[in-house]
Design a protein around this motif. Structure first.
Motif, mmCIF file in Angstrom:
data_model
loop_
_atom_site.group_PDB
_atom_site.id
_atom_site.type_symbol
_atom_site.label_atom_id
_atom_site.label_comp_id
_atom_site.label_asym_id
_atom_site.label_seq_id
_atom_site.Cartn_x
_atom_site.Cartn_y
_atom_site.Cartn_z
ATOM 1 N N THR A 1 0.937 -1.093 -0.151
ATOM 2 C CA THR A 1 0.063 -0.018 -0.024
ATOM 3 C C THR A 1 0.943 1.252 -0.009
ATOM 4 N N ALA A 2 1.996 1.251 0.925
ATOM 5 C CA ALA A 2 2.826 2.118 0.584
ATOM 6 C C ALA A 2 3.447 2.642 -0.574
ATOM 7 N N GLU A 3 4.054 1.543 -1.170
ATOM 8 C CA GLU A 3 4.593 1.671 -2.239
ATOM 9 C C GLU A 3 3.538 2.077 -3.448
ATOM 10 N N ALA A 4 2.224 1.739 -3.425
ATOM 11 C CA ALA A 4 1.207 2.149 -4.227
ATOM 12 C C ALA A 4 1.006 3.881 -4.067
ATOM 13 N N ALA A 5 1.026 4.239 -2.805
ATOM 14 C CA ALA A 5 1.165 5.646 -2.888
ATOM 15 C C ALA A 5 2.016 6.482 -3.506
ATOM 16 N N VAL A 6 3.521 5.860 -3.446
ATOM 17 C CA VAL A 6 4.531 6.493 -4.159
ATOM 18 C C VAL A 6 4.353 6.390 -5.485
ATOM 19 N N MET A 7 3.898 5.370 -6.002
ATOM 20 C CA MET A 7 3.696 4.965 -7.289
ATOM 21 C C MET A 7 2.738 6.040 -7.711
ATOM 22 N N ALA A 8 1.538 6.224 -7.166
ATOM 23 C CA ALA A 8 0.580 7.343 -7.554
ATOM 24 C C ALA A 8 1.195 8.542 -7.681
ATOM 25 N N ARG A 9 2.257 8.996 -6.609
ATOM 26 C CA ARG A 9 2.857 10.254 -6.655
ATOM 27 C C ARG A 9 3.575 10.379 -8.088
ATOM 28 N N ASP A 10 4.163 9.349 -8.376
ATOM 29 C CA ASP A 10 5.104 9.305 -9.665
ATOM 30 C C ASP A 10 4.185 9.322 -11.040
ATOM 31 N N LEU A 11 3.035 8.744 -10.952
ATOM 32 C CA LEU A 11 2.110 8.623 -12.063
ATOM 33 C C LEU A 11 1.344 10.221 -12.317
ATOM 34 N N THR A 12 0.979 10.786 -11.362
ATOM 35 C CA THR A 12 0.268 12.153 -11.283
ATOM 36 C C THR A 12 1.116 13.326 -11.144
ATOM 37 N N ARG A 13 2.317 13.066 -10.496
ATOM 38 C CA ARG A 13 3.290 14.340 -10.392
ATOM 39 C C ARG A 13 2.480 14.985 -9.221
ATOM 40 N N ARG A 14 1.664 14.542 -8.482
ATOM 41 C CA ARG A 14 1.145 15.360 -7.557
ATOM 42 C C ARG A 14 1.665 14.719 -6.049
ATOM 43 N N ASP A 15 1.683 15.648 -5.076
ATOM 44 C CA ASP A 15 2.444 15.313 -3.856
ATOM 45 C C ASP A 15 1.652 15.188 -2.436
ATOM 46 N N GLN A 16 0.128 14.784 -2.791
ATOM 47 C CA GLN A 16 -0.558 14.454 -1.399
ATOM 48 C C GLN A 16 -1.291 13.289 -1.610
ATOM 49 N N VAL A 17 -1.729 12.457 -0.577
ATOM 50 C CA VAL A 17 -2.445 11.327 -0.722
ATOM 51 C C VAL A 17 -3.427 11.326 0.354
ATOM 52 N N VAL A 18 -4.719 10.897 0.013
ATOM 53 C CA VAL A 18 -5.883 11.211 0.989
ATOM 54 C C VAL A 18 -6.082 9.699 1.265
ATOM 55 N N ILE A 19 -6.216 9.316 2.688
ATOM 56 C CA ILE A 19 -6.158 8.140 3.153
ATOM 57 C C ILE A 19 -7.438 8.082 4.276
ATOM 58 N N SER A 20 -8.142 6.973 3.920
ATOM 59 C CA SER A 20 -9.198 6.555 5.047
ATOM 60 C C SER A 20 -8.757 6.195 6.531
ATOM 61 N N ARG A 21 -9.491 6.836 7.470
ATOM 62 C CA ARG A 21 -8.983 6.316 8.576
ATOM 63 C C ARG A 21 -9.646 4.939 8.967
ATOM 64 N N ALA A 22 -10.297 4.461 7.949
ATOM 65 C CA ALA A 22 -11.096 2.868 7.831
ATOM 66 C C ALA A 22 -9.827 1.940 7.365
ATOM 67 N N VAL A 23 -8.628 2.681 7.001
ATOM 68 C CA VAL A 23 -7.635 1.707 6.435
ATOM 69 C C VAL A 23 -6.958 1.310 7.799
ATOM 70 N N HIS A 24 -6.595 -0.193 7.674
ATOM 71 C CA HIS A 24 -5.727 -0.661 8.835
ATOM 72 C C HIS A 24 -4.944 0.399 9.113
ATOM 73 N N PRO A 25 -4.733 0.445 10.586
ATOM 74 C CA PRO A 25 -3.620 1.353 11.273
ATOM 75 C C PRO A 25 -2.188 1.224 10.698
ATOM 76 N N GLU A 26 -1.960 -0.195 10.874
ATOM 77 C CA GLU A 26 -0.374 -0.239 10.476
ATOM 78 C C GLU A 26 -0.243 -0.229 9.091
ATOM 79 N N TYR A 27 -1.218 -0.312 8.171
ATOM 80 C CA TYR A 27 -0.944 -0.055 6.750
ATOM 81 C C TYR A 27 -0.818 1.631 6.736
ATOM 82 N N ARG A 28 -1.692 2.148 7.370
ATOM 83 C CA ARG A 28 -1.478 3.939 7.244
ATOM 84 C C ARG A 28 -0.117 4.247 7.868
#
Lengths: 503, 452
Positions: free
Chosen positions: B145-172
């Protein structure tokens, strides 16, 4: 061609599929059942099943058993891959790791009911701290490169806690590719420093590159040429005098066990590839385990949780405000910790030292047997591995190292690591490890010498190798230019999953 | 003292002498001459004495015996690690020495077994997730999941991710650890009634948002409205990353690829891999065709050999660190190949019917448990949202206390959520897989009658 012929075309599991066949026996629900549609809103339900194969249990057994026959492994033969440390993987470890008391334990079981698992981690941490000369060890990283990430994140957190904003990391030109990639993932700019004529890091170049903007030097020692950094203390002095940290890429720790400790050489952080040095199986490329050892000043930054002893018992400590956080869920690749623990306990101090001594002896012996037949870029005593060059064969006979690597497969050996380190032309990097006998080393040396002879006398045989493997030389260019990364059901065949749930 | 031969080190004393002569040195110590004397260890390591095989077996087994495991108790714990039935074929095949003791398939011609199995795994995962391409594995669900966030940054050239608090806390936490050094801002959005607050996502998403990250089913076991969340993300030009901690659910649920997810990051442990006290687990990553060159990790591709026969190789390696070095998509190198193989065997063994059947067993048994536990006075189901095999219950006593008392009934209770969500101090996350029997579920409900 017989169905068991190793060169017969191997169907994909999908191509064995016959609609209606089943590979498992599942029970009916033993609870009252209501229609699925009453439980899950329609727009969240799958409309068509995935196009998984429909095969019997025996189909599955035969398919994967036949695939296993098309795989080379340590159990079958010598695997002299430099820098990968392919040594024997003890069978008793597999039985131990699969005890229900380890493999059937849920990670969120209350700590008071997993004291055995926590004790194993706590004891293994002490064993590795003693072996490495570090103060504490974390087991969170799932592999060596993951360990690099954790180590460098701790260095970054350390400087931040001191209010220092360092921006650069020095990496030698011989380093593993993971080192610069890791530094970049931690937001650092990578500075490459060259090696000198003896294969050591060039201390003059290091001195020139080193200043207060450098967070760390990432060094492999013994380095990727299989050579011990002779001026290691001077290197540490240069880095530390400017406040930098010494990071050890522990991929080559096998050669040091009981002989010298990174913590005594001036390293502040190191990762240990437990799957290499401590003999947990590589599994075709994972699972690994990249334990990271640190000196005391970096302990506050360890990932959470740590395993701590409280009174007679062990607890998981999450309350570490300066921690770098987590790099994965739970506590690391625990099953590999069981194997590494068993390995250290079965060898003890004398056994571990023998591992290092024999690994180094085997490498030097092989190097001595091969040195006339190939170019030797750094004619020094090697540690547990050494690098040859196929430049002579390339220049005189037009046979590349790649070709010789393929030819050695025909002799029943895995090939050495080739084209690494990048600073050696046509590099051939050999690591025999301590678990190979003299007889096997001799057979391997004779095979490699025979290949060198063939390169001279019958170069075409080498250039078109391999000849005896299940498939011949594979077209890697085509694979990259026309990527075919998955099987797709043929359009003219009805498949179970051809509805709107498929891309 | 004479050296005792160790069974893992075949070199005999006579052979050592012979090899030393061939090298031209007098002793092994001479081979260590490049190590400065100041850093040589002059004492033996301070380690316990070596153990014989029977001693080793007894010592390690004694540690295993101290742990409470899922064969001894009825396990209602989930939260990212699931007790599923593993068909015997899975580890008989994945555990074969030919797979277990092999390395990364650098020499494709003698590693077709490993490579073909990985290609099949990539296909199976695509089918399960409804995506175009999958890599050959990551470390675990959280790091994927963390690598997916970095991948999304690279793909969109945007520098923020929005993550739900209903995602597993250790994943967050892993997402934060990976993204912080890269200057990616992580914005958390709240949940409401057990699911991600859609309006909060719409408000949080802006022109800098690279990705919206959700988990489905989420950490409370609730099903998210994935299609609606994907639409919100896409309207803002952001990608939708869906973390799947329980892939068994995909035997039944519409796959993320079919409702608009751009990257699926998942945990493959439930697909034939043991609980293992949290590791090794299997990171899964799948995405759309057009994003493949930004995907981290190894990929196996089909090609042909010199005689035109089908074969498989590691491919698109120009994304990887050994070629791209500091410009690589990630530093991941060794992955979890063996666990991916186990997952492939698992999926092939179950097939489409089996995956559906297991998923339905999970759904029905968890629904039954949700009903009977919800009927125990003092206990109530926390959220109305539909669930798969996990659900949150509010307990009349602290969940830790409930768990302590359940152990007397040989029941390993759910996860107290207060450790992650202070607002859910009485929140108790129960998981019911196909492994739990009706009598175990009834025993749980009966025991709870006495714990209130």
């Amino acid at each position: 061609m017989s169905a068991r012929d190793p060169r017969r075309d191997m169907p994909l599991i999908f191509e064995l599929s016959t609609p209606g066949r089943l590979g498992c026996a599942l029970p009916d629900p033993d609870v009252p059942v209501r229609p699925v549609a009453e439980r899950v809103p329609a727009h969240l339900l799958r409309e068509t099943p995935p196009a998984l194969p429909e095969v019997s249990e025996l189909d599955v057994v035969r398919h994967y058993t036949r695939l296993s026959h098309r795989n080379f492994s340590i159990d079958e033969g010598m695997y002299p891959l430099g820098s990968c440390t392919m040594k024997y993987n003890p069978k008793i470890h597999e039985d131990l790791a699969r005890l229900p008391g380890f493999c059937r334990v849920h990670p969120y079981t209350p700590p008071e009911h997993v004291q055995g698992a926590l004790r194993l981690m706590w004891e293994l941490e002490r064993l590795l701290a003693e072996i490495s000369g570090m103060d504490r060890v974390t087991f969170h990283p799932a592999a060596g490169a993951h360990g690099e990430l954790v180590g460098m994140l701790m260095i970054r957190a350390y400087f931040r806690s001191r209010g220092e904003a360092r921006t650069r990391v020095i990496v030698p030109d011989s380093a593993h590719g993971t080192n610069p990639a890791t530094a970049a993932m931690c937001g650092y700019q990578v500075v490459t420093v060259r090696s000198d004529a003896r294969g050591n890091l060039d201390v003059g170049a290091l001195r020139d590159a080193m200043d207060e903007s450098v967070a760390a030097l990432m060094l492999t020692n013994p380095n990727t040429l299989g050579l011990f950094e002779e001026r290691i203390l001077e290197i540490a002095e240069v880095v530390h005098s400017r406040g930098g940290q010494m990071y050890l890429d522990g991929a080559n720790f096998n050669a040091m066990l009981g002989v010298t400790r990174p913590g005594d050489q001036g390293f502040d952080v190191m990762h240990m590839n437990l799957h290499k040095t401590f003999s947990t199986p590589h599994g075709g490329g994972g699972p690994g385990a990249g334990a990271v050892g640190v000196k005391a000043h970096l302990v506050p930054f360890l990932p959470v949780p740590t395993v701590e002893r409280r009174g007679d018992g062990f607890v998981l400590d999450e309350d570490r405000p300066q921690s770098v956080g987590r790099v994965r869920a739970f506590y690391g690749n625990f099953a590999n910790l069981v194997r590494a623990y068993a390995y250290i306990r079965s060898l003890g101090a004398a056994g571990l030292r023998q591992v290092a001594e024999t690994a180094v002896l085997n490498a030097n012996y092989l190097a001595a047997r091969l040195r006339e037949h190939f170019d030797v870029p750094y004619p020094r005593r090697c540690m547990h591995e050494f690098v040859l060059s196929g430049a002579r064969q390339k220049r005189l006979y037009g046979v590349a190292t790649r070709d010789m690597a393929k030819r050695i497969l025909d002799y029943g050996f895995h090939a050495p690591t080739v084209y690494f380190p990048l600073i050696v032309e046509e590099a051939i990097m050999i690591e025999p490890t301590e678990t190979e006998s003299k007889r096997t080393l001799d057979e391997f040396a004779e095979a490699l010498i025979a290949v060198a002879r063939e390169a001279r006398d019958t170069p075409d045989v080498v250039r078109t190798a391999p000849h005896t493997t299940p498939v011949r030389r594979l077209d890697e260019v085509r694979a990259a230019r026309q990527p075919d990364l998955r099987w797709r059901p043929r359009r003219d065949e009805p498949v179970p999953g051809a509805g709107r749930d498929r891309p | 003292m004479p050296r005792r031969q160790h069974k893992y080190i075949p070199a005999t004393e006579a052979e050592r002498e012979e090899m030393l002569r061939a090298i031209g040195v007098a002793s092994v110590d001479d081979l260590f001459g490049d190590i400065p004397p100041a850093v040589r260890l002059t004492r033996p390591l301070d380690l316990p004495a070596p153990l014989s095989d029977p001693e080793l077996w007894a010592t390690v087994r004694a540690l295993a015996e101290e742990n409470l495991h899922a064969d001894r108790v009825a396990c209602f714990l989930g939260a990212g690690a699931y007790d599923h039935y593993i068909p015997s074929v899975v580890w008989h095949l994945a555990g074969r020495g030919e797979f277990l003791t092999a390395y990364t398939p650098y020499q494709a011609e003698i590693m077709q077994g490993e490579l073909q199995a990985a290609y099949e795994y990539q296909t199976l995962l695509c089918e399960l997730t409804g995506m175009d391409v999958a890599n050959a594995s990551m470390y675990d669900g959280a790091s994927a999941t963390a690598e997916a966030a970095v991948m999304a940054r690279d793909l969109t050239r945007r520098d923020q991710v929005v993550i739900s608090r209903a995602v597993h806390p250790e994943y967050r936490q892993a997402v934060r650890t990976y993204t912080e050094p890269l200057g990616i801002e992580v914005r958390e959005v709240p949940w409401r009634d057990g699911v991600t607050d859609l309006e909060a996502v719409a408000v949080a998403c802006g022109e800098r948002t690279a990705a919206v990250i959700i988990q489905h089913p989420n950490v409370f076991g609730c099903l998210e409205d994935g299609p609606a969340l994907a639409e919100v993300a896409h309207r803002r030009g952001a990608l939708l990353v869906c973390a799947v901690a329980e892939p068994i659910s995909l035997g039944l649920l519409r796959p993320p690829g079919a409702w608009g997810a751009d990257i699926v990051a998942g945990e493959g442990q439930p697909l034939g891999n043991h609980l293992n006290f949290g590791g090794p687990y299997l990171g899964m990553l799948a995405t759309r065709q057009e994003f493949v060159r930004r995907m981290p990790g190894r990929l196996v591709g089909a090609t042909v050999d010199a005689e035109g026969r089908r074969g498989f190789v590691l491919t698109l390696q120009t994304r990887e660190q050994h070629i791209r070095r500091e410009k690589a998509t990630s530093n991941i190198c060794t992955n979890e190949a063996l666990l991916a193989l186990a997952a492939a065997v698992y999926m092939a063994t179950l097939g489409p019917q089996g995956m559906r059947a297991v998923a339905e067993l999970n759904l029905h048994k968890a629904a039954y448990a949700r009903e009977v536990v919800g009927r125990v006075p003092g206990y109530r189901v926390a959220f109305p949202a539909p669930t798969f095999n996990e659900f949150v219950v509010r307990t009349p006593l602290p969940p830790e206390e409930v768990n302590r008392r359940l152990l007397a009934h040989r029941i390993l209770g759910g996860l107290p959520l207060g450790r992650w969500y202070p607002e859910l101090a009485d929140g108790w996350l129960l998981c019911v897989t196909e492994q739990r029997t009706r009598s175990e579920i009834d025993a749980l409900a009966a025991a709870l009658e006495g714990i209130r």
